[in-house]
Design a protein around this motif. Structure first.
Motif, PDB file in Angstrom:
ATOM      1  N   THR A 138       1.928  12.406  -0.883  1.00  0.00           N
ATOM      2  CA  THR A 138       1.312  11.091  -0.687  1.00  0.00           C
ATOM      3  C   THR A 138       1.069  10.815   0.795  1.00  0.00           C
ATOM      4  OG1 THR A 138       3.473   9.991  -0.788  1.00  0.00           O
ATOM      5  CG2 THR A 138       2.209  10.143  -2.847  1.00  0.00           C
ATOM      6  N   GLY A 139       1.933  11.333   1.646  1.00  0.00           N
ATOM      7  CA  GLY A 139       1.747  11.175   3.082  1.00  0.00           C
ATOM      8  C   GLY A 139       0.557  11.956   3.613  1.00  0.00           C
ATOM      9  N   ALA A 140       0.118  12.962   2.866  1.00  0.00           N
ATOM     10  CA  ALA A 140      -1.038  13.778   3.261  1.00  0.00           C
ATOM     11  C   ALA A 140      -2.319  13.279   2.596  1.00  0.00           C
ATOM     12  CB  ALA A 140      -0.792  15.240   2.900  1.00  0.00           C
ATOM     13  N   GLY A 141      -2.300  12.057   2.083  1.00  0.00           N
ATOM     14  CA  GLY A 141      -3.502  11.459   1.509  1.00  0.00           C
ATOM     15  C   GLY A 141      -3.586  11.486  -0.001  1.00  0.00           C
ATOM     16  N   GLY A 142      -2.607  12.090  -0.672  1.00  0.00           N
ATOM     17  CA  GLY A 142      -2.619  12.120  -2.130  1.00  0.00           C
ATOM     18  C   GLY A 142      -2.229  10.767  -2.712  1.00  0.00           C
ATOM     19  N   THR A 143      -2.951  10.347  -3.734  1.00  0.00           N
ATOM     20  CA  THR A 143      -2.651   9.100  -4.430  1.00  0.00           C
ATOM     21  C   THR A 143      -2.282   9.433  -5.864  1.00  0.00           C
ATOM     22  OG1 THR A 143      -4.213   7.860  -3.070  1.00  0.00           O
ATOM     23  CG2 THR A 143      -3.578   6.866  -5.177  1.00  0.00           C
ATOM     24  N   ILE A 144      -1.113   9.006  -6.289  1.00  0.00           N
ATOM     25  CA  ILE A 144      -0.661   9.261  -7.657  1.00  0.00           C
ATOM     26  C   ILE A 144      -1.317   8.251  -8.594  1.00  0.00           C
ATOM     27  CG2 ILE A 144       1.339   9.260  -9.201  1.00  0.00           C
ATOM     28  CD1 ILE A 144       2.954  10.394  -6.850  1.00  0.00           C
TER      29      ILE A 144
END
Length: 142
Positions: A46-52
């Protein structure tokens, strides 16, 4: 796009901080993420731009046989999106099982965004995930 195992996953198998048949293993639909083998925790993703965009219940009927990990097919309730999503396999609990731990302690295992039915563009409702019936099933080590 590329499927892959996270390097810290193999380290976790060797140092017993990941246990595929005892810990709670889940899968999440993730958009906006570019795979990096060095990521260790869900918070790295999530810190690298991933959105769950939805997470499964604990995988049921897990088996570890002959270096192959498998479980029942599963589903994720997701919100509709036109963005491409991949599947993130992760250990949600402590190694001994139990309740989910914080995302900064949830260990990532594998990333899938290439293959039949991938990437996913979720519609309204449940997105089904059918694991391959033949090796490597969910994953094969060795």
């Amino acid at each position: 796009m590329a499927n892959g195992y996270f390097t810290p996953f193999t380290e976790g198998l060797l140092d017993a901080t990941i246990d595929l048949d005892t810990a709670v293993i889940k899968v999440a639909l993730v958009r906006g993420y570019t795979f990096s083998a060095s990521h260790k925790f869900v918070s790295d993703v999530t810190g690298a731009g991933g959105t769950i965009n939805g997470t499964s219940a604990a995988l049921a009927n897990k088996t570890v046989t002959g270096g192959v990990f498998d479980a029942d097919d599963t589903g994720v309730s997701a919100t509709a999106s036109t963005a491409d999503h991949g599947w993130l396999l992760f250990q949600a609990s402590a190694v001994t099982g139990g309740a989910d731990v914080a995302a900064s302690a949830q260990r990532v295992i594998a990333w899938y965004d290439t293959g039949t039915g991938l990437p996913v563009k979720p519609g309204t409702g449940t997105v089904s995930l059918t694991w391959p019936a033949a090796n490597p099933k969910i994953l094969k080590v060795g």
